[in-house]
Design an enzyme around this catalytic site. Structure first.
Site, PDB file in Angstrom:
ATOM      1  N   ARG A  42       0.833  -1.219   0.000  1.00  0.00           N
ATOM      2  CA  ARG A  42       0.000   0.000   0.000  1.00  0.00           C
ATOM      3  C   ARG A  42       0.861   1.260   0.000  1.00  0.00           C
ATOM      4  O   ARG A  42       0.458   2.299  -0.502  1.00  0.00           O
ATOM      5  CB  ARG A  42      -0.925   0.014   1.219  1.00  0.00           C
ATOM      6  CG  ARG A  42      -2.034  -1.024   1.129  1.00  0.00           C
ATOM      7  CD  ARG A  42      -3.024  -0.853   2.263  1.00  0.00           C
ATOM      8  NE  ARG A  42      -3.968  -1.941   2.279  1.00  0.00           N
ATOM      9  CZ  ARG A  42      -3.925  -2.975   3.129  1.00  0.00           C
ATOM     10  NH1 ARG A  42      -2.965  -3.030   4.038  1.00  0.00           N
ATOM     11  NH2 ARG A  42      -4.815  -3.926   3.081  1.00  0.00           N
ATOM     12  N   CYS A  45      -6.143 -17.393  15.649  1.00  0.00           N
ATOM     13  CA  CYS A  45      -6.944 -17.167  16.863  1.00  0.00           C
ATOM     14  C   CYS A  45      -8.303 -17.867  16.774  1.00  0.00           C
ATOM     15  O   CYS A  45      -8.980 -18.070  17.785  1.00  0.00           O
ATOM     16  CB  CYS A  45      -7.155 -15.673  17.092  1.00  0.00           C
ATOM     17  SG  CYS A  45      -5.598 -14.750  17.107  1.00  0.00           S
ATOM     18  N   THR A  53      16.497  -5.079  13.962  1.00  0.00           N
ATOM     19  CA  THR A  53      17.353  -5.944  14.775  1.00  0.00           C
ATOM     20  C   THR A  53      18.752  -5.326  14.864  1.00  0.00           C
ATOM     21  O   THR A  53      18.965  -4.202  14.401  1.00  0.00           O
ATOM     22  CB  THR A  53      17.469  -7.342  14.138  1.00  0.00           C
ATOM     23  OG1 THR A  53      18.169  -7.199  12.898  1.00  0.00           O
ATOM     24  CG2 THR A  53      16.096  -7.965  13.880  1.00  0.00           C
ATOM     25  N   ALA A  62      12.441  -7.531  12.878  1.00  0.00           N
ATOM     26  CA  ALA A  62      11.738  -8.680  13.471  1.00  0.00           C
ATOM     27  C   ALA A  62      10.462  -8.170  14.119  1.00  0.00           C
ATOM     28  O   ALA A  62      10.451  -7.088  14.735  1.00  0.00           O
ATOM     29  CB  ALA A  62      12.616  -9.391  14.490  1.00  0.00           C
ATOM     30  N   GLY A 107       6.313  -9.472  15.839  1.00  0.00           N
ATOM     31  CA  GLY A 107       5.426 -10.535  16.313  1.00  0.00           C
ATOM     32  C   GLY A 107       5.998 -11.322  17.484  1.00  0.00           C
ATOM     33  O   GLY A 107       6.858 -10.846  18.228  1.00  0.00           O
ATOM     34  N   TYR A 127     -23.551   6.135  28.039  1.00  0.00           N
ATOM     35  CA  TYR A 127     -24.473   5.467  28.964  1.00  0.00           C
ATOM     36  C   TYR A 127     -25.913   5.485  28.459  1.00  0.00           C
ATOM     37  O   TYR A 127     -26.446   6.507  28.070  1.00  0.00           O
ATOM     38  CB  TYR A 127     -24.423   6.131  30.348  1.00  0.00           C
ATOM     39  CG  TYR A 127     -25.650   5.819  31.188  1.00  0.00           C
ATOM     40  CD1 TYR A 127     -25.938   4.497  31.538  1.00  0.00           C
ATOM     41  CD2 TYR A 127     -26.536   6.821  31.570  1.00  0.00           C
ATOM     42  CE1 TYR A 127     -27.084   4.198  32.262  1.00  0.00           C
ATOM     43  CE2 TYR A 127     -27.674   6.529  32.302  1.00  0.00           C
ATOM     44  CZ  TYR A 127     -27.946   5.214  32.637  1.00  0.00           C
ATOM     45  OH  TYR A 127     -29.066   4.895  33.334  1.00  0.00           O
ATOM     46  N   LYS A 186     -22.844   5.867  36.536  1.00  0.00           N
ATOM     47  CA  LYS A 186     -21.501   5.702  37.111  1.00  0.00           C
ATOM     48  C   LYS A 186     -20.972   4.387  36.543  1.00  0.00           C
ATOM     49  O   LYS A 186     -21.255   3.311  37.071  1.00  0.00           O
ATOM     50  CB  LYS A 186     -21.569   5.607  38.625  1.00  0.00           C
ATOM     51  CG  LYS A 186     -21.927   6.920  39.309  1.00  0.00           C
ATOM     52  CD  LYS A 186     -22.076   6.676  40.798  1.00  0.00           C
ATOM     53  CE  LYS A 186     -22.597   7.925  41.482  1.00  0.00           C
ATOM     54  NZ  LYS A 186     -23.101   7.643  42.835  1.00  0.00           N
TER      55      LYS A 186
END
Ligand code: FAD
Length: 560
Positions: free
Chosen positions: A30, A51, A277, A284, A286, A430, A438
């Site tokens: 990009r 995940c 590095t 490097a 992750g 809220y 609160k």
């Protein structure tokens, strides 16, 4: 995009094609339409949803294709990225700026030059469990879940699994095997699951596991696997059709180490704030890379997807000459277990103790939204604060609805350097079905502010025994019914609504007041202190005390 004049080069090689690697690759494209991008991935798949893997095992994610977020062909078509799967980078030559590659499909070995190299090689599980005779799988790859799925398909109803390791992935494995009707034993080396949690915060996790009839073995390790059985350090043996190895992961730094790159004190690849590095042409990101901890500025390991994605992007920015220094890592994390949501950020109390860092603790038990609106759920919230600066050092929340939202507010507050007492002033959205006027975060800020001003003084659940030995009187200000339903041994019951009239009955000396969650205790403490009494409130009330004393004994709080 404008390329900086000193930008390192036109050919970027990336090792590892999942979270960090693919974020770097797509960001690079990009930013720069001209740069040549080559990604080497050992596995058959790139950019898969690691995940989501446990939820595919559990059948929540039904279609296997949904785990495969991108393909090599798709990435070539959209981003003009040269993705080479089943290709292992076996070594790096820093002086000639080349990597050696093994194409596992053809067996061909070749070398590939780079101007810049990004290592996004992730983490490794370490040594295998001892013995054989039961299929053992990790839960890290699409191949793993295919194998687990196949085992479950061929195992008759009532399959038995041993999950080794009670961290995030271990708990997700337990929940999803339960969904598939598997009888699960969870073997955890430490005295509680999810060891970053403090003991009193881990109590609901243990309860949830017990409620779902998970055979939980704490302070236990696997000593040997043999024909259909798993032998444990507690002397027991458990019959098993499969073992899921979910023990902790460590950075996969072997490739970097062999290339002579600096490895940090944690065992992760050492990087600067731009993910560079010790070799300025190699980055490097992750799980393999070391982070800087937001609380103490020291080197740390945080193996989470958000950071891998963020740092992948940061490496691409740096290569394109628009890098900005990365922020330190807070370690924000959330995990689901049955009906529980468990979330944390920053440091725990046991970590602060182990480091000898002064801290103040606030426990609250707020509702997820206005209690008059149907469906509100209680959460246990813990805030850790620097007593000198009021800096937020960490937070843990365990409950149901609304936990994820509050941990993100607290993580944002920490990142912004907001003081704990300033949480009281946050204007949070809220309406009764979403929160309270609160909000739980505001309430924690109120308590923090009261501690700063000295309006309230508190004592922790694990300090209670010593304080009483020193002569303090414990007064339960809950109703008689609540007291009768369960109380701290030896506590005197004097309900809050009678306290004003009967305060004179309390003997001289220090008084510790407590209620269910700490709020009425605070009112009682205010009343008594205005009458000139030496009074402290039991932080988090009976709910926190019972959670803490049920889980482990106080001395274990001092272990990191
Ligand atoms: P990875 O995404 O693991 O990618 C590394 C890739 O490098 C691997 O595909 C590997 O095959 C490849 N590779 C390694 N060495 C070589 C080599 N020499 N040559 C070629 N290729 C190589 N994090 C969260 O924040 N939230 C979650 O809910 C969450 N759930 C998770 C659930 C599971 C089951 C797992 C396994 C992890 C989970 N994580 C979660 C952690 C998260 O997935 C990782 O932090 C993240 O993927 C790390 O990104 P990475 O790019 O460093 O490594």
């Amino acid at each position: 995009m404008q390329k900086a004049p000193d930008a390192p080069g036109r050919r970027v090689v990336i090792v590892g094609g999942v979270a960090g690697g693919m974020s770097a690759a797509t960001r690079l494209r990009r930013l720069d339409e001209e740069v040549e991008i080559v990604v080497f991935e050992r596995g058959e798949y790139v950019s898969f949803a690691n995940c989501g893997l446990p939820y595919y095992v559990g059948g929540v994610i039904r279609e296997r294709e949904d785990l495969l977020l991108q393909t090599a062909e798709g990435l070539a078509a959209r981003f003009r990225i040269d993705v080479r799967t089943s290709s292992v980078v076996t070594s790096i030559d820093c002086s000639s700026r080349t990597v050696s590659v093994l194409d596992e499909t053809t067996g061909r070995r070749y070398s590939e030059p780079f101007d810049s190299l990004i290592l996004a090689v992730g983490a490794t599980s370490g040594a295998s469990l001892p013995g054989e005779g039961v299929p053992v799988r990790t839960l890290r790859t699409v191949d793993d879940v295919d194998a687990i799925d196949a085992l479950l398909d061929i195992t008759p109803t009532g399959a038995r699994a041993v999950v080794v390791g009670g961290g995030f992935i271990g708990l997700e494995a337990v929940e999803n095997l339960f969904r598939r009707g598997v009888n699960v034993t969870l073997v955890q080396r430490g005295d509680r699951p999810l060891s970053p949690l403090d003991p009193e915060m881990a109590a609901p996790v243990i309860e949830a596991l017990e409620l779902h009839e998970v055979d939980l073995r704490l302070n236990t390790t696997v000593t040997r696997i043999c024909a259909g059985r798993v032998e444990l350090s507690d002397g027991d043996a458990v019959e098993a059709d499969m073992v899921i190895d979910a023990r902790g992961v460590r950075p996969d730094a072997a490739l970097a180490m062999d290339a002579g790159l600096a490895i940090g004190p944690t065992g992760g690849i050492a990087v600067d704030a731009f993910q560079r590095t010790s070799d300025p042409f190699i980055y490097a990101v992750g799980d393999a890379a070391e982070k800087v901890d937001a609380v103490d500025g020291a080197a740390s390991l945080v193996t989470m997807a958000g950071l891998a994605n963020r740092h992948g992007r940061a490496a691409a920015d740096a290569i394109c000459g628009i890098g900005r220094p990365s922020r330190p890592a807070l370690g924000t994390a959330v995990v689901g277990l049955f009906d529980l949501t468990i979330a944390m950020v920053g440091w725990s109390e046991h970590r602060l103790r182990a480091a000898g860092r002064p801290h103040r603790v606030v426990h609250t038990h707020p509702a997820s939204h206005a209690t008059y609106y149907p469906g509100a759920e209680t959460m246990a919230m813990k805030l850790l604060i620097d007593p000198a600066s009021d800096e937020i050092l960490g937070a843990q929340i365990v409950g149901g609805a609304g936990v994820d939202k509050r941990i993100d507010v607290l993580a944002t507050a920490m990142a912004a350097g907001l003081e704990a007492s300033a949480l009281a002033e946050l204007e949070l959205a809220y309406a009764p079905q979403y929160g309270s006027a609160k909000d739980p975060v505001n309430l924690a800020g109120y308590v923090a502010g009261n501690l700063v001003s000295g309006t309230t003084r508190s004592i922790q659940w694990h300090e209670l025994e010593d304080a009483r030995t020193a002569g303090a009187l414990l007064v339960d200000v809950r109703s008689r019914g609540e007291h009768a339903a369960g109380s701290i041994p030896g506590a005197v019951n004097l309900p809050l609504d009678e306290l004003r009239a009967r305060a004179h009955e309390l003997p001289e000396g220090r008084i510790i007041v407590h209620c269910q969650v700490g709020q009425r205790g605070h009112t009682a403490a205010r009343l008594l202190s205005q009458l000139g009494r030496d009074v402290v409130n039991l932080d988090g009330g009976y709910a926190t005390w019972i959670a803490g004393t049920r889980t482990v004994r106080a001395p274990q709080m001092s272990a990191a």
